[in-house]
Design an enzyme around this catalytic site. Structure first.
Site, PDB file in Angstrom:
ATOM      1  N   PHE A 383       0.842  -1.181   0.000  1.00 30.49           N
ATOM      2  CA  PHE A 383       0.000   0.000   0.000  1.00 30.49           C
ATOM      3  C   PHE A 383       0.887   1.245   0.000  1.00 30.49           C
ATOM      4  CE2 PHE A 383      -4.010  -1.943   2.153  1.00 30.49           C
ATOM      5  CZ  PHE A 383      -4.093  -2.848   1.119  1.00 30.49           C
ATOM      6  N   GLU A 384       0.586   2.160  -0.882  1.00 32.01           N
ATOM      7  CA  GLU A 384       1.375   3.382  -0.992  1.00 32.01           C
ATOM      8  C   GLU A 384       0.448   4.591  -0.978  1.00 32.01           C
ATOM      9  OE1 GLU A 384       4.024   3.148  -4.335  1.00 32.01           O
ATOM     10  OE2 GLU A 384       4.728   1.145  -3.822  1.00 32.01           O
TER      11      GLU A 384
END
Length: 597
Positions: A383-384
């Protein structure tokens, strides 16, 4: 005389430490010395030191003939504690003499504001003191002193907790309800019922005694396919209860050969679902250098749906893409050779926010479907950007309340429970969302700092017992402050060493010494680097890659940054990506293969 503090009148003092302002109060007639063996003349009687870190020594001493010497390690801060009975709604003073670097003296469990004082350096004996007031129902507190992870030994002497005495503490009752959860091949989870008045517990397994603060633990380091017996006792300042009834559990056989990762592993991302300038690489063409292959990427149908889909790159974008049947057969061949293949969720464009329980459940269902369809070994969370965002209510990584955080934690735990001990869980957050938590976390007057800084910390902390590997992306990052309070810039050995040292040593979150993010095990850490200059900002030359590994695993070839320990069990490296490494003539993986651990 050892010292005169038992009869001396208290003097007024104003302390300002770490934002804490404490004012000493005048002793009343009922005030007395409450610390037992504060001068360590009776050895460690009355004291408990973490990980066997404490010892009574005869030099140096501040008074009398003995003092405490406590030696931190890379994963332990040498905390020595004593439970003291106190009265509710009463004022107390803590004081003591210390020597060494990074020494803390304080008290916890006050029911109001816990107090401490510290010094980053005391070349000779230095006095620390602070005051506190107990809450309306507080009858005991914990007096403590500790150092810092991986630093030199510290000394303490003539420790005092002065104020009104409370009722004597009674030894707690014997714990009940001890049960064993589902064992792994080398671990057994245990749970038991809380005991009133207990401040800690001890788990017994053979000759091992494992101190525990809560009512559950996971006993690790066991042998596969072996039966073990466990008991637990309760402790407080008065002593230790009898041991509970024993519970037995047998570890699993460990599954098929190759279930575990090698001692030092190479992790890489394979662009399976999209094309870019690096070109498409078939699963069957991935070299044996790669121990963990992350399929990039499983992506959501929408940001908040939680519904994850994965498919191979379209032939219009990747003319040399294999068929689904060939892809699955290649995965099986890799696994037969001991390699692990995971589905990676997210990436730069795959924003995932599990903001509802419906999205959480959809995530579990859809990710399970992908794992089952392709016969995968686990999950990588990549997840970014805005996938994790904290609201103003989240200021403590140990107890998050934001739905996108708590739902992710619950979803991953559900997947782990479904697939069991063989399930591999890895994470690839950016340094902004991890190490920057050293300076900023959650809401508050951070001078405009993005409150998402450090927002992976509650996820990592909650899942640390389930986490196989954390490989933070040491690229595409701005300068980050290390534990030396200096900013480090990506692309060189010092940056990688400083960032890894934080995860291996632990650090105060947002500078708050009462909120220490505990270190992860060395075997849980891999360092993320780009495989080529085209793969991302912060490419590191092979010589600096080797310097990084030398310094962290051997304490040699270090640069300006001084680590807080040495970690031969460091798991290895992660790179973005296998495709870019192929584009760069396999420079990254060949350098890893040639490195001597």
């Amino acid at each position: 005389m050892k010292r005169t503090r038992l009869t001396a009148a208290l003097t007024a003092a104003v302390l300002a430490v770490g934002g804490l302002v404490a004012t000493a109060t005048t002793a009343q007639a009922a005030d007395q010395e409450l610390a037992v063996n504060g001068g360590f003349e009776a050895g460690l009687t009355g004291w408990s030191c973490s990980a066997g870190s404490g010892a009574a020594v005869t030099t140096p001493v501040h008074g009398g003939t003995s003092a405490l010497k406590a030696t931190p390690s890379g994963g332990d801060n040498a905390k020595c504690t004593q439970t003291v009975t106190v009265k509710p709604n009463s004022a107390y003073t803590v004081s003591g003499w210390v020597q060494g670097g990074y020494v803390y003296l304080g008290v916890s469990g006050t029911g109001t504001t816990d107090a401490y004082n510290w010094t980053p350096s005391a070349s000779s004996w230095q006095k620390l003191s602070t005051t506190f007031r107990t809450g309306a129902s507080t009858t005991s507190v914990t007096l403590y002193t500790h150092g810092w992870y991986g630093t030199a030994a510290y000394h303490a002497d003539d420790l005092s907790l002065f104020g009104p005495g409370g009722a004597p503490i009674e030894i707690p009752a014997t714990p009940t309800g001890l049960t064993a959860g589902s064992p792994g091949s080398t671990s057994v989870p245990l749970n038991w019922s809380a005991v009133p008045g207990a401040t800690g517990y001890k788990v017994y397994q053979g000759t091992r005694v494992i101190p525990v603060t809560g009512t559950s633990t996971v006993v690790t380091g066991l042998t596969a396919a072996t039966s073990y017996s466990f008991q637990v006792s309760a402790t407080n300042g008065a002593g230790e209860s009898a041991k509970s009834a024993a519970v037995t559990a047998e570890t699993t056989s460990g599954g098929t050969p190759g279930t575990a990762l090698p001692p030092h592993a190479l992790v890489g991302y394979l662009h399976s679902s999209f094309a870019n300038g690096s070109g498409y690489t078939r699963m069957a063409d991935v070299p044996d250098s790669w121990d963990v292959i992350n399929l990039a990427f499983g992506e959501p149908t929408s940001v908040t749906s939680g519904d994850i889909r994965f498919s191979l790159c379209p032939v219009t974008e990747c003319p040399n893409v294999e068929s689904v049947a060939e892809f699955k057969a290649a995965i099986q061949a890799k696994q037969a050779a001991g390699k692990k293949v995971l589905i990676s969720i997210g990436g730069q464009n795959g924003q995932v926010q599990l903001s509802s329980t419906g999205a959480r459940d959809a995530f579990v269902t859809s990710v399970s479907k992908i794992i089952d369809e392709y016969g995968l070994d686990g999950l990588d969370i990549d997840f970014e950007g805005h996938s994790l965002s904290l609201n103003t209510g989240d200021t403590d990584f140990r107890s998050p309340t934001t739905p996108v955080v708590t739902n992710l934690i619950q979803a991953v735990k559900t997947l782990k429970a479904k697939y069991g001990a063989k399930f591999i869980l890895t994470m690839a957050p950016e340094t902004f969302f991890v190490q920057l938590g050293y300076q900023f976390y959650g809401s508050g007057p951070w001078g405009g700092q993005d409150p998402r800084a450090g927002s992976y910390l509650p996820v990592i902390h909650a899942l640390r017992d389930d986490l196989t590997l954390l490989h933070v992306q040491h690229y595409n990052s701005g300068p980050i402050m290390g534990l030396d309070n200096q900013y480090h810039t990506m692309g060189n050995a010092d940056f990688h060493i400083a960032m890894a040292d934080m995860m291996l040593t632990g650090f105060p979150v947002a500078g708050n010494q009462s909120r220490i993010f505990p270190p992860l095990r060395a075997d849980q850490i891999a360092i993320g680097m780009p495989a080529s200059t085209q793969a991302g900002n912060g490419h590191t030359a092979p010589a600096d890659v080797n310097k990084t590994l030398d310094c962290l695993t051997k304490k040699t070839n270090c640069g300006s940054y001084q680590t807080h320990g040495t970690w031969p069990a460091l798991r290895g490296l992660m790179t973005w990506s296998i495709n870019w490494d192929r584009y760069n003539q396999w420079q990254f993986s060949r350098n890893f293969d040639a490195y001597t651990w």
